[in-house]
Design an enzyme around this catalytic site. Sequence first.
Site, PDB file in Angstrom:
ATOM      1  N   ASN A 224       0.876  -1.175   0.000  1.00 31.93           N
ATOM      2  CA  ASN A 224       0.000   0.000   0.000  1.00 31.93           C
ATOM      3  C   ASN A 224       0.914   1.225   0.000  1.00 31.93           C
ATOM      4  O   ASN A 224       1.488   1.580   1.028  1.00 31.93           O
ATOM      5  CB  ASN A 224      -0.886  -0.031   1.243  1.00 31.93           C
TER       6      ASN A 224
ATOM      7  N   ARG B 134      -2.244  -2.203  -3.669  1.00 36.49           N
ATOM      8  CA  ARG B 134      -3.529  -1.543  -3.466  1.00 36.49           C
ATOM      9  C   ARG B 134      -3.547  -0.305  -4.355  1.00 36.49           C
ATOM     10  O   ARG B 134      -2.677   0.555  -4.248  1.00 36.49           O
ATOM     11  CB  ARG B 134      -3.677  -1.116  -2.005  1.00 36.49           C
TER      12      ARG B 134
ATOM     13  N   HIS C 107     -13.130   1.895  -0.437  1.00 38.44           N
ATOM     14  CA  HIS C 107     -13.050   0.791   0.529  1.00 38.44           C
ATOM     15  C   HIS C 107     -13.563  -0.521  -0.078  1.00 38.44           C
ATOM     16  O   HIS C 107     -13.977  -1.428   0.643  1.00 38.44           O
ATOM     17  CB  HIS C 107     -13.887   1.043   1.804  1.00 38.44           C
TER      18      HIS C 107
ATOM     19  N   HIS D   3     -17.974  -0.273   7.070  1.00 46.44           N
ATOM     20  CA  HIS D   3     -16.526  -0.068   7.283  1.00 46.44           C
ATOM     21  C   HIS D   3     -16.397   1.313   7.918  1.00 46.44           C
ATOM     22  O   HIS D   3     -16.520   2.337   7.250  1.00 46.44           O
ATOM     23  CB  HIS D   3     -15.796  -0.135   5.942  1.00 46.44           C
TER      24      HIS D   3
ATOM     25  N   GLY E 141     -13.963   3.535  10.123  1.00 46.77           N
ATOM     26  CA  GLY E 141     -12.680   3.833  10.770  1.00 46.77           C
ATOM     27  C   GLY E 141     -12.568   5.335  10.836  1.00 46.77           C
ATOM     28  O   GLY E 141     -13.553   6.015  11.122  1.00 46.77           O
ATOM     29  N   ASN E 142     -11.396   5.842  10.537  1.00 47.40           N
ATOM     30  CA  ASN E 142     -11.242   7.284  10.450  1.00 47.40           C
ATOM     31  C   ASN E 142     -12.054   7.800   9.263  1.00 47.40           C
ATOM     32  O   ASN E 142     -12.809   8.760   9.353  1.00 47.40           O
ATOM     33  CB  ASN E 142      -9.749   7.563  10.291  1.00 47.40           C
ATOM     34  N   GLY E 143     -11.888   7.118   8.128  1.00 47.57           N
ATOM     35  CA  GLY E 143     -12.814   7.292   7.016  1.00 47.57           C
ATOM     36  C   GLY E 143     -13.842   6.184   7.144  1.00 47.57           C
ATOM     37  O   GLY E 143     -13.595   5.202   7.843  1.00 47.57           O
TER      38      GLY E 143
ATOM     39  N   ARG F 103     -14.039  14.234   8.085  1.00 47.30           N
ATOM     40  CA  ARG F 103     -14.804  14.554   6.870  1.00 47.30           C
ATOM     41  C   ARG F 103     -16.278  14.721   7.189  1.00 47.30           C
ATOM     42  O   ARG F 103     -16.826  14.001   8.023  1.00 47.30           O
ATOM     43  CB  ARG F 103     -14.655  13.432   5.834  1.00 47.30           C
TER      44      ARG F 103
ATOM     45  N   ARG G 204     -12.484   7.570  20.477  1.00 49.75           N
ATOM     46  CA  ARG G 204     -12.143   7.247  21.869  1.00 49.75           C
ATOM     47  C   ARG G 204     -12.168   8.504  22.730  1.00 49.75           C
ATOM     48  O   ARG G 204     -12.670   8.488  23.860  1.00 49.75           O
ATOM     49  CB  ARG G 204     -10.763   6.586  21.950  1.00 49.75           C
TER      50      ARG G 204
ATOM     51  N   GLY H 115     -11.524   0.353  12.309  1.00 45.00           N
ATOM     52  CA  GLY H 115     -11.191   0.854  13.649  1.00 45.00           C
ATOM     53  C   GLY H 115     -12.358   0.932  14.608  1.00 45.00           C
ATOM     54  O   GLY H 115     -12.335   0.316  15.685  1.00 45.00           O
TER      55      GLY H 115
ATOM     56  N   GLY I  87     -15.713   0.141  13.883  1.00 41.63           N
ATOM     57  CA  GLY I  87     -16.621  -0.993  13.734  1.00 41.63           C
ATOM     58  C   GLY I  87     -16.132  -2.214  14.498  1.00 41.63           C
ATOM     59  O   GLY I  87     -16.917  -2.959  15.085  1.00 41.63           O
TER      60      GLY I  87
ATOM     61  N   ASN J  17     -13.932  -2.111  17.108  1.00 41.86           N
ATOM     62  CA  ASN J  17     -13.496  -1.874  18.494  1.00 41.86           C
ATOM     63  C   ASN J  17     -14.412  -1.058  19.390  1.00 41.86           C
ATOM     64  O   ASN J  17     -14.253  -1.095  20.599  1.00 41.86           O
ATOM     65  CB  ASN J  17     -12.131  -1.177  18.484  1.00 41.86           C
TER      66      ASN J  17
ATOM     67  N   GLU K  59      -7.685  -6.156   4.290  1.00 43.32           N
ATOM     68  CA  GLU K  59      -7.505  -5.764   2.888  1.00 43.32           C
ATOM     69  C   GLU K  59      -6.212  -6.348   2.317  1.00 43.32           C
ATOM     70  O   GLU K  59      -6.147  -6.705   1.144  1.00 43.32           O
ATOM     71  CB  GLU K  59      -7.484  -4.234   2.778  1.00 43.32           C
TER      72      GLU K  59
HETATM   73  P1  ADP Z   1      -8.352   4.484   8.859  1.00 39.89           P
HETATM   74  O1  ADP Z   1      -9.664   4.846   8.250  1.00 39.89           O
HETATM   75  O2  ADP Z   1      -7.416   5.647   8.956  1.00 39.89           O
HETATM   76  O3  ADP Z   1      -7.744   3.210   8.344  1.00 39.89           O
HETATM   77  P2  ADP Z   1      -8.892   2.941  11.258  1.00 39.89           P
HETATM   78  O4  ADP Z   1      -9.732   1.914  10.595  1.00 39.89           O
HETATM   79  O5  ADP Z   1      -7.605   2.524  11.848  1.00 39.89           O
HETATM   80  O6  ADP Z   1      -8.693   4.232  10.387  1.00 39.89           O
HETATM   81  O7  ADP Z   1      -9.789   3.575  12.410  1.00 39.89           O
HETATM   82  C1  ADP Z   1      -9.314   4.603  13.211  1.00 39.89           C
HETATM   83  C2  ADP Z   1     -10.405   5.044  14.158  1.00 39.89           C
HETATM   84  O8  ADP Z   1     -10.959   3.896  14.822  1.00 39.89           O
HETATM   85  C3  ADP Z   1      -9.878   5.940  15.257  1.00 39.89           C
HETATM   86  O9  ADP Z   1      -9.952   7.271  14.892  1.00 39.89           O
HETATM   87  C4  ADP Z   1     -10.787   5.608  16.424  1.00 39.89           C
HETATM   88  O10 ADP Z   1     -11.845   6.543  16.438  1.00 39.89           O
HETATM   89  C5  ADP Z   1     -11.337   4.245  16.138  1.00 39.89           C
HETATM   90  N1  ADP Z   1     -10.819   3.252  17.082  1.00 39.89           N
HETATM   91  C6  ADP Z   1      -9.697   2.510  16.979  1.00 39.89           C
HETATM   92  N2  ADP Z   1      -9.556   1.727  18.074  1.00 39.89           N
HETATM   93  C7  ADP Z   1     -10.587   1.995  18.872  1.00 39.89           C
HETATM   94  C8  ADP Z   1     -11.007   1.531  20.146  1.00 39.89           C
HETATM   95  N3  ADP Z   1     -10.299   0.646  20.813  1.00 39.89           N
HETATM   96  N4  ADP Z   1     -12.145   2.032  20.645  1.00 39.89           N
HETATM   97  C9  ADP Z   1     -12.846   2.931  19.976  1.00 39.89           C
HETATM   98  N5  ADP Z   1     -12.510   3.432  18.790  1.00 39.89           N
HETATM   99  C10 ADP Z   1     -11.403   2.975  18.249  1.00 39.89           C
END
Ligand code: ADP
Length: 395
Positions: free
Chosen positions: A7, A88, A177, A203, A205-207, A236, A280, A329, A331, A333, A382
């Site tokens: 990547n 990727r 994604h 999906h 995460g941050n995005g 975003r 978090r 991230g 989803g 955690n 991925e």
């Molecule tokens: P990206 O889209 O950059 O790949 P990730 O899938 O790694 O991002 O997700 C990052 C986000 O996931 C973080 O900003 C956070 O909000 C969330 N995250 C990661 N770990 C945890 C956790 N243990 N508890 C809650 N939120 C989490």
Amino acid sequence: MKIISINAGSSSLKFSLFDMEDKKVIASGLFERIGIEGSSYTIKYNGEKIKEEVELNNHTDAVKILLDKLVTLNIIKSLDEIDGVGHRLVHGKDKYKESCLITNEVVNDLTLFKDFAPLHNPANVLGIEAFKEVLPNVPMVGVFDTAFHQTMDEESYLYPVPYSWYKEHGVRKYGFHGTSHRYIAKTISEKLGKKDLKIISCHVGNGGSITAIKDGKCVDTSMGFTPLAGIMMGTRSGDIDPSIITYIMEQEGLNAKEVIDDLNKKSGLLGLSEISSDMRDIVNAMNNDDEEGVKARRAFLKYTRTVTNYIAQYYVLLGGVDAICFTAGLGENSEPFRKKVCDNLACLGVKLDNEANKVMGEFKKISSDDSTIPVYVVPTDEELMIALDTLKLIS
Ligand code: ADP
């Protein structure tokens, strides 16, 4: 048989080396700050982690060091063990509907499509060129983020704008994604032992993007022409009324690019909470009995509302759903995030098993047995998907 998943970003290169016999990662790592002062690499293997500062003038330097380290650290005996490299790739427009062997045409197209992914496509080319130089005889495969969404029909991918914008300028929904959503569809299908499933893959995460999937194919997805559309994200905005852009340009004396930049980098959780883009931090602040608590709660509620809205929309589009899957991230955690979204869906008969919902980063059913729709946490991979596509195409 060994395959590397790559990547490549504009100043970084992430890799995972897979042994395809057991589909396990033998080594993984990251080359950072390529072409910038203070560059370094991290390699994890065999339970160990090494990090070293090293001069990386370009992506070729990174690839040379990566391959050299794989051999000198005894991770592989020689470079001949590497059978394929999977990259990727971000934007393949509507030309690339699936993964493919990388040819000169693919490289040219990535450059041709660069206006559609200005940060990513040129970086992907740098990664490809570097491997071409250092491992010229090893086949390479391109796995596009946009490819999985190419099964959307016109009703899903067209915007209600002058049709000539689509015909002449390619203005349509592309979605992103895709590799992750495809992995989720494949995994849940294997776990449940059924092919003809209706799935909503979240999906987040941050995005983040939500995708409606039927029989393993994408029906609709929340990201659009760019990854700015859809649900609210870390920084975003997701979907907004486009007139806001010209209004804020006038009010703040900004140009269009500056407003789009704010929608990409200063909006979402960060923008609404004025605290952080990380869920978090938001969850930690939510119970505060002060202004921070108020800000955190409004960001959390808006965020979960936008996710709920897409799930509800896709429930109707699919005509019911066999599985809602959370990944990435948040989803994978975030217990409070999943709880709020599922509680919002109670009128569809979704019921969470609060104990199961404590899971982090593992496959698990998190809905109760009397939930009308089963809800799962499905960790995404991925890199493995890229390696599997590479294996298939080079075999
Ligand atoms: P990206 O889209 O950059 O790949 P990730 O899938 O790694 O991002 O997700 C990052 C986000 O996931 C973080 O900003 C956070 O909000 C969330 N995250 C990661 N770990 C945890 C956790 N243990 N508890 C809650 N939120 C989490």
